[in-house]
Design a protein around this motif. Structure first.
Motif, PDB file in Angstrom:
ATOM      1  N   ARG A   9     -33.267  58.803  14.021  1.00  0.00           N
ATOM      2  CA  ARG A   9     -33.374  57.341  14.129  1.00  0.00           C
ATOM      3  C   ARG A   9     -34.289  56.789  13.052  1.00  0.00           C
ATOM      4  NH1 ARG A   9     -33.761  58.020  20.460  1.00  0.00           N
ATOM      5  NH2 ARG A   9     -31.527  58.079  20.910  1.00  0.00           N
ATOM      6  N   GLN A  10     -35.322  57.525  12.753  1.00  0.00           N
ATOM      7  CA  GLN A  10     -36.215  57.097  11.674  1.00  0.00           C
ATOM      8  C   GLN A  10     -35.447  56.996  10.357  1.00  0.00           C
ATOM      9  OE1 GLN A  10     -39.707  56.349  12.111  1.00  0.00           O
ATOM     10  NE2 GLN A  10     -39.113  55.339  10.210  1.00  0.00           N
ATOM     11  N   MET A  11     -34.582  57.980  10.130  1.00  0.00           N
ATOM     12  CA  MET A  11     -33.787  57.967   8.896  1.00  0.00           C
ATOM     13  C   MET A  11     -32.838  56.782   8.872  1.00  0.00           C
ATOM     14  SD  MET A  11     -32.772  61.839   7.886  1.00  0.00           S
ATOM     15  CE  MET A  11     -31.123  61.380   7.375  1.00  0.00           C
ATOM     16  N   LEU A  12     -32.210  56.564  10.031  1.00  0.00           N
ATOM     17  CA  LEU A  12     -31.289  55.436  10.146  1.00  0.00           C
ATOM     18  C   LEU A  12     -32.029  54.126   9.843  1.00  0.00           C
ATOM     19  CD1 LEU A  12     -28.504  54.339  11.112  1.00  0.00           C
ATOM     20  CD2 LEU A  12     -29.431  54.317  13.427  1.00  0.00           C
ATOM     21  N   GLN A  13     -33.198  54.015  10.423  1.00  0.00           N
ATOM     22  CA  GLN A  13     -33.979  52.794  10.209  1.00  0.00           C
ATOM     23  C   GLN A  13     -34.335  52.616   8.730  1.00  0.00           C
ATOM     24  OE1 GLN A  13     -38.216  52.492  11.457  1.00  0.00           O
ATOM     25  NE2 GLN A  13     -37.486  50.837  12.784  1.00  0.00           N
ATOM     26  N   ASP A  14     -34.827  53.697   8.122  1.00  0.00           N
ATOM     27  CA  ASP A  14     -35.231  53.613   6.712  1.00  0.00           C
ATOM     28  C   ASP A  14     -34.052  53.247   5.818  1.00  0.00           C
ATOM     29  OD1 ASP A  14     -37.697  54.354   7.573  1.00  0.00           O
ATOM     30  OD2 ASP A  14     -37.559  56.449   6.900  1.00  0.00           O
ATOM     31  N   THR A  15     -32.936  53.916   6.052  1.00  0.00           N
ATOM     32  CA  THR A  15     -31.760  53.687   5.214  1.00  0.00           C
ATOM     33  C   THR A  15     -31.292  52.236   5.327  1.00  0.00           C
ATOM     34  OG1 THR A  15     -31.095  55.905   5.845  1.00  0.00           O
ATOM     35  CG2 THR A  15     -29.463  54.581   4.675  1.00  0.00           C
ATOM     36  N   LEU A  16     -31.194  51.808   6.581  1.00  0.00           N
ATOM     37  CA  LEU A  16     -30.684  50.461   6.819  1.00  0.00           C
ATOM     38  C   LEU A  16     -31.654  49.415   6.266  1.00  0.00           C
ATOM     39  CD1 LEU A  16     -28.556  48.694   8.067  1.00  0.00           C
ATOM     40  CD2 LEU A  16     -29.571  49.073  10.313  1.00  0.00           C
ATOM     41  N   ARG A  17     -32.932  49.652   6.457  1.00  0.00           N
ATOM     42  CA  ARG A  17     -33.920  48.685   5.975  1.00  0.00           C
ATOM     43  C   ARG A  17     -33.871  48.582   4.455  1.00  0.00           C
ATOM     44  NH1 ARG A  17     -40.016  48.684   8.302  1.00  0.00           N
ATOM     45  NH2 ARG A  17     -38.782  48.703  10.207  1.00  0.00           N
ATOM     46  N   ARG A  18     -33.778  49.731   3.813  1.00  0.00           N
ATOM     47  CA  ARG A  18     -33.744  49.732   2.344  1.00  0.00           C
ATOM     48  C   ARG A  18     -32.473  49.029   1.854  1.00  0.00           C
ATOM     49  NH1 ARG A  18     -32.960  54.832   0.915  1.00  0.00           N
ATOM     50  NH2 ARG A  18     -34.758  55.432   2.192  1.00  0.00           N
ATOM     51  N   TYR A  19     -31.347  49.394   2.470  1.00  0.00           N
ATOM     52  CA  TYR A  19     -30.087  48.788   2.051  1.00  0.00           C
ATOM     53  C   TYR A  19     -30.147  47.259   2.192  1.00  0.00           C
ATOM     54  CZ  TYR A  19     -25.332  47.056   2.427  1.00  0.00           C
ATOM     55  OH  TYR A  19     -24.201  46.307   2.257  1.00  0.00           O
ATOM     56  N   LEU A  20     -30.595  46.790   3.333  1.00  0.00           N
ATOM     57  CA  LEU A  20     -30.602  45.341   3.561  1.00  0.00           C
ATOM     58  C   LEU A  20     -31.603  44.638   2.664  1.00  0.00           C
ATOM     59  CD1 LEU A  20     -30.200  45.313   7.446  1.00  0.00           C
ATOM     60  CD2 LEU A  20     -28.498  44.603   5.760  1.00  0.00           C
ATOM     61  N   ARG A  21     -32.726  45.294   2.412  1.00  0.00           N
ATOM     62  CA  ARG A  21     -33.712  44.672   1.523  1.00  0.00           C
ATOM     63  C   ARG A  21     -33.109  44.471   0.132  1.00  0.00           C
ATOM     64  NH1 ARG A  21     -37.955  48.368   0.837  1.00  0.00           N
ATOM     65  NH2 ARG A  21     -38.660  48.159   2.981  1.00  0.00           N
ATOM     66  N   GLU A  22     -32.328  45.473  -0.277  1.00  0.00           N
ATOM     67  CA  GLU A  22     -31.745  45.374  -1.625  1.00  0.00           C
ATOM     68  C   GLU A  22     -30.518  44.476  -1.669  1.00  0.00           C
ATOM     69  OE1 GLU A  22     -31.182  49.472  -2.617  1.00  0.00           O
ATOM     70  OE2 GLU A  22     -33.357  49.816  -2.774  1.00  0.00           O
ATOM     71  N   GLN A  23     -29.712  44.505  -0.620  1.00  0.00           N
ATOM     72  CA  GLN A  23     -28.404  43.846  -0.681  1.00  0.00           C
ATOM     73  C   GLN A  23     -28.307  42.527   0.089  1.00  0.00           C
ATOM     74  OE1 GLN A  23     -26.094  44.968  -2.684  1.00  0.00           O
ATOM     75  NE2 GLN A  23     -27.390  46.713  -3.242  1.00  0.00           N
ATOM     76  N   TYR A  24     -29.299  42.223   0.895  1.00  0.00           N
ATOM     77  CA  TYR A  24     -29.120  41.084   1.786  1.00  0.00           C
ATOM     78  C   TYR A  24     -30.275  40.092   1.635  1.00  0.00           C
ATOM     79  CZ  TYR A  24     -26.372  39.176   5.669  1.00  0.00           C
ATOM     80  OH  TYR A  24     -25.529  38.418   6.435  1.00  0.00           O
ATOM     81  N   GLY A  25     -30.575  39.768   0.387  1.00  0.00           N
ATOM     82  CA  GLY A  25     -31.637  38.796   0.129  1.00  0.00           C
ATOM     83  C   GLY A  25     -31.186  37.383   0.470  1.00  0.00           C
ATOM     84  N   THR A  26     -32.110  36.455   0.320  1.00  0.00           N
ATOM     85  CA  THR A  26     -31.838  35.065   0.700  1.00  0.00           C
ATOM     86  C   THR A  26     -30.622  34.483  -0.026  1.00  0.00           C
ATOM     87  OG1 THR A  26     -34.187  34.815   1.086  1.00  0.00           O
ATOM     88  CG2 THR A  26     -32.918  32.808   0.978  1.00  0.00           C
ATOM     89  N   ALA A  27     -30.519  34.767  -1.314  1.00  0.00           N
ATOM     90  CA  ALA A  27     -29.431  34.168  -2.089  1.00  0.00           C
ATOM     91  C   ALA A  27     -28.083  34.677  -1.575  1.00  0.00           C
ATOM     92  CB  ALA A  27     -29.594  34.492  -3.566  1.00  0.00           C
ATOM     93  N   ARG A  28     -28.011  35.991  -1.388  1.00  0.00           N
ATOM     94  CA  ARG A  28     -26.762  36.584  -0.904  1.00  0.00           C
ATOM     95  C   ARG A  28     -26.398  36.027   0.475  1.00  0.00           C
ATOM     96  NH1 ARG A  28     -23.997  41.673  -1.420  1.00  0.00           N
ATOM     97  NH2 ARG A  28     -21.902  41.165  -0.715  1.00  0.00           N
ATOM     98  N   ARG A  29     -27.409  35.982   1.327  1.00  0.00           N
ATOM     99  CA  ARG A  29     -27.161  35.492   2.674  1.00  0.00           C
ATOM    100  C   ARG A  29     -26.713  34.032   2.657  1.00  0.00           C
ATOM    101  NH1 ARG A  29     -31.754  36.899   5.349  1.00  0.00           N
ATOM    102  NH2 ARG A  29     -32.674  35.165   4.254  1.00  0.00           N
ATOM    103  N   ASN A  30     -27.365  33.240   1.818  1.00  0.00           N
ATOM    104  CA  ASN A  30     -26.971  31.830   1.753  1.00  0.00           C
ATOM    105  C   ASN A  30     -25.529  31.672   1.271  1.00  0.00           C
ATOM    106  OD1 ASN A  30     -29.344  30.918   2.824  1.00  0.00           O
ATOM    107  ND2 ASN A  30     -30.275  30.366   0.867  1.00  0.00           N
TER     108      ASN A  30
END
Ligand SMILES: Cc1cc2nc3c(=O)[nH]c(=O)nc-3n(C[C@H](O)[C@H](O)[C@H](O)COP(=O)(O)OP(=O)(O)OC[C@H]3O[C@@H](n4cnc5c(N)ncnc54)[C@H](O)[C@@H]3O)c2cc1C
Ligand SMILES: Cc1cc2nc3c(=O)[nH]c(=O)nc-3n(C[C@H](O)[C@H](O)[C@H](O)COP(=O)(O)OP(=O)(O)OC[C@H]3O[C@@H](n4cnc5c(N)ncnc54)[C@H](O)[C@@H]3O)c2cc1C
Lengths: 356, 399
Positions: A9-30
């Motif tokens: 679960r720790q790995m899942l959390q790290d992976t997902l957090r890193r991915y979203l931080r890189e790919q799901y910034g404010t501009a993309r989300r907007n």
């Protein structure tokens, strides 16, 4: 006692957090928020590739998780990033219902990211009550109206509850089925929903009852609480940063005790919210699961409102602008209270269950 | 002590009620009831109707064409207007700039600008705030440099409410960069059609376009547009702010809002019964109603004390804090009352949004309103700033 995440679960959390931080910034989300579909197919596919959707299902369903804490880990991260893709409704709620019905091939497609679902249960005057169903099923033909159905337009199939005589049963309805009308609209906190009317629409009985729905709904409650927690973490972090950088009267506004103490209160409440999510996930198999879930949802609703309102207030005008990240996050937090029962609904349910 | 209106006041109330019943356009009232954005035309139409009746400039002296109502009369109007779903009077010209010009403006300025506020020739907006100057207004940087018979203005204002409809803006500008913060500020009237003025929209979190950024690049403003003395603008600004804060108790709006909550909660079903009969929901509604009832009386106590024309200071801060909390609580109840129907994004301002959500409670965009009204505790001097004022005044001995 061990409050640490397992290694997986720790790995899942790290992976997902890193991915979203890189790919799901404010501009993309907007951009996604402003799009016609209200979600990004690319993000969806990438989340499936990362195994995020598989984490919502047990091994016998073809996934590699599926427990309360797996769900909590995933949704906390989605909430933290303010993700608007309807993973909760489509993959978790819809997917787990189909898994319960033994539709393994469908579930495989859900986990792979290829199949999108909608769950049409609520009705215009049903508020949050699970047993309020007026839609009828007669010889496999469904007639009625469903309210605020998430992801209805994009779904390949819709799971619809209807009353066959006195029992509530669930049916699978194909996109484009005869007599199916979908009136879509955007949601305040992102994504899209629709009013759905069925007029003698053919539905394939899934062999599921209200009890099965309630079981899936428990998972949705964990997910919704965790998502709100993640969003609260972001709101609190943004506010903390803002208090340290925004200067008025020649000093950072966080040095005004009127704000500093309130920031401390938010941090205290945030820990309470985290515990509530742990309770929701940890007691899912308990015989008092519903009581714990109601307690958590009530607490998350109350703290959520506090965090959203205080975060906006302490930011001043800037938080009121649509394109600023906090505005979106605050809306996600408050709107979470309008899903799967609000603060009052769960307060009452808690009273009833804890008195029993 | 007598809590009822005098016979004169009652007669006045009847008059106001009749006027609203006869003259308030139903299409506008319906928009107000449903919290739909009003167009510029809607607002101008309503101003014109009020002006025709002589009731637009309610607090102005008669010599300037005002109605010169007493505080109680104004309160009666506010309550009746909110009840009838009349739009609020756009305050910038009428209750902000008007009083400043009457007190500090030259005869020429009064003769020129005041009638234009009344007949709708000018639409004013307020250029106080800047990105770096919110609560700390005196740190504003927009500068005006005297060049013969003009000022040259450069800088940026923000949060300019309804600036997209305005042709005039009253601004605080820095005219003496070397003076101590509050001493180098002047009060300037700027024609927004002058070259170099640019208005850029800011979309708020509920999707509405009500505020803007206003940019000034080498904008030439005739010196006749300076109000009062150069570098004395802070005094006028403060005078204006006390006017801005009166009426911010918003008792009328709260009363109308509470009615709407009850209407929705009667129609909403909860476990087979109207939501209004649910003990938890009913308790929340009752509590805010009790607060509002006391607040209405607090409001009356304060306005009946207020010397004619002069705006109260400390009391205005109290009304603003309490009034905003109550209104926000009512907005919160409204969003709860509609349940899952709070989620649709119902703003008309956003392109692509659908017309109306097919919502059986006919509740309008109440969740949008809940978010939008977070502004009530932020603008016009935030609640923290108001509390600071209350504390400072009470604990330094004076009141
Ligand atoms: C029942 C009881 C048992 C106690 N037992 C013990 C004991 O066994 N041994 C012992 O040594 N002491 C004991 N105390 C004393 C206790 O630790 C003090 O009461 C406490 O430290 C507060 O001090 P004070 O009462 O002088 O209040 P003050 O320090 O005068 O504070 C008054 C108020 O001002 C606030 N305040 C003060 N400074 C700030 C600041 N910088 N920012 C914001 N607010 C501030 C306080 O929070 C408080 O609300 C006891 C007190 C009580 C009431
Ligand atoms: C919808 C809307 C419409 C507006 N319309 C107009 C308009 O038409 N014209 C115009 O000129 N302006 C307008 N404003 C601007 C408004 O007046 C400012 O937003 C307000 O003064 C707060 O400033 P700020 O947003 O920069 O917040 P900041 O001043 O940065 O404040 C951020 C937070 O810090 C707190 N804070 C700041 N200083 C202190 C202190 N000393 N002690 C304790 N807490 C403190 C504030 O209360 C707030 O919680 C509008 C704002 C909004 C949101």
């Amino acid at each position: 006692m061990d409050f640490n995440l397992t290694e997986e679960r720790q790995m899942l959390q790290d992976t997902l957090r890193r991915y979203l931080r890189e790919q799901y910034g404010t501009a993309r989300r907007n951009d996604i928020l402003a799009s016609d579909t209200g979600f990004s197919a690319d993000i969806w596919a990438e989340l499936a590739d990362l195994g995020v959707l598989g984490a919502l299902f047990t091994e016998d369903m073809g996934g590699f998780g599926g427990a309360g804490f797996d769900i909590a880990v995933v949704f906390e991260e989605l909430g933290r990033a303010g993700v608007v893709e309807p993973i909760l409704d489509s993959a978790l709620l819809g997917g787990r219902l189909l898994a319960a019905a033994g539709k393994t091939d469908f579930v495989e497609q859900v986990i792979g990211g290829a199949l999108h679902l909608a769950v049409a249960h609520g009705e215009p005057d049903g508020r949050y009550d699970l047993d309020h169903v007026n839609t009828t099923a007669t010889d496999g033909k469904l007639t009625g109206r469903k309210a605020v159905v998430m992801n209805a337009e994009a779904a390949d199939h819709m799971i619809v509850s209807a009353k066959d005589g006195d029992t509530i049963a669930l049916y699978l309805v194909d996109k484009g089925a005869q007599g199916l009308d979908i009136q879509g609209y955007p949601l305040l906190a992102g994504g899209r929903a629709a009013e759905v009317t069925l007029d003698n629409t053919p539905g394939d009985p899934l062999g599921l009852t209200l009890e099965d729905y309630e079981a899936a709904n428990r998972l949705a409650l964990i997910a919704q609480c965790a998502e709100a927690l993640g969003a609260m973490e972001t709101a609190t972090a943004l506010t903390k940063d803002y208090l340290m950088t925004r200067k008025q009267f020649g000093r950072p506004i966080g040095t005004f005790q009127a704000l500093a103490h309130r920031m401390s209160d938010l941090l205290i409440e945030l820990e309470q919210a985290r515990s509530a999510v742990i309770n929701a996930a940890g007691y899912i198999e308990d015989k008092h699961a519903d009581m714990h879930l109601s307690a958590s949802k009530n607490l998350i609703g109350r703290i959520g409102r506090l965090v959203a309102e205080e975060a906006i207030q302490m930011h001043g005008g800037i938080a009121m602008t649509q394109e600023y990240e906090l505005a979106h996050i605050a809306k996600r937090i408050v709107m979470a209270d309008h899903r799967f029962g609000d603060t009052d609904y769960h307060l009452e349910r808690f009273i009833a269950l804890s008195a029993a | 002590m007598d809590l009822s209106y005098s016979p004169d006041e009652q007669a006045f109330q009847t008059q106001v009620r009749q006027f609203l019943a006869d003259d308030l356009p139903q299409d506008i009232a319906e928009k107000v009831r449903l919290d739909t954005d009003l167009t510029k035309d809607d607002m101008e139409r309503w101003h014109a109707i009020l002006n025709n009746r002589g009731w637009l400039a309610q607090n102005w002296p008669q010599e300037y064409g005002g109605a010169e109502w007493s505080a109680v009369q104004r309160h009666i109007y506010d309550t009746e207007a909110a009840d009838a779903n009349a739009p609020r009077i756009v305050p910038f010209g009428l209750s902000m700039l008007g009083p400043v010009l009457q007190k500090f403006g030259s005869k020429d300025q009064q003769d020129h600008w005041l009638p234009r506020i009344l007949d709708g020739t000018d639409w004013w907006c307020q250029g106080y705030s800047e990105p770096g100057a919110g609560s700390d207004l005196a740190s504003l940087k927009t500068k005006a440099v005297r060049d013969g018979d003009h000022y040259i203005v450069n800088g940026q204002k923000t949060w300019t409410t309804l600036g997209q409809f305005a042709n005039m803006i009253f601004c605080l500008v820095r005219t003496d960069p070397d003076a101590k913060q509050q001493e180098g500020i002047s009060f300037l009237l700027i024609d927004m059609e002058t070259p170099g003025v640019e208005v850029r929209p800011i979309i708020l979190l509920d999707g509405t376009h009500e505020v803007n950024e206003v940019w000034f690049t080498d904008v030439k403003v005739p010196v006749e547009n300076l109000v009062g003395e150069e570098n004395k603008g802070w005094t006028y600004a403060k005078y204006l702010l006390t006017h801005e804060r009166t009426g911010l108790g918003g008792v009328g709006f709260s009363q109308a809002g509470l009615k709407a909550v009850k209407r929705i909660a009667k129609a909403a079903n909860h476990n087979g019964k109207p939501l209004i009969q649910n003990p938890h929901f009913a308790a929340r509604v009752a509590q805010v109603e009790i607060d509002l009832h006391a607040m209405a009386t607090t409001n009356l106590r304060i306005i009946s004390q207020a010397a004619a024309g002069e705006a109260p200071g400390l009391e205005a801060s109290m009304l603003k804090v309490k009034g905003s909390i109550i209104r926000q609580e009512i907005n919160d109840l409204a969003r709860r009352a509609v349940g899952p129907y709070a989620m649709p994004f119902a703003s008309e301002a956003v392109e692509g949004a659908n017309d109306r959500i097919p919502d059986p409670l006919d509740a309008g965009p109440v969740a949008g309103q809940y978010f939008n009204n977070r502004k009530l505790s932020i603008f016009g001097g935030s609640n923290e700033i108001q509390r600071g004022i209350i504390a400072k005044v009470t604990m330094s001995g004076g009141a």
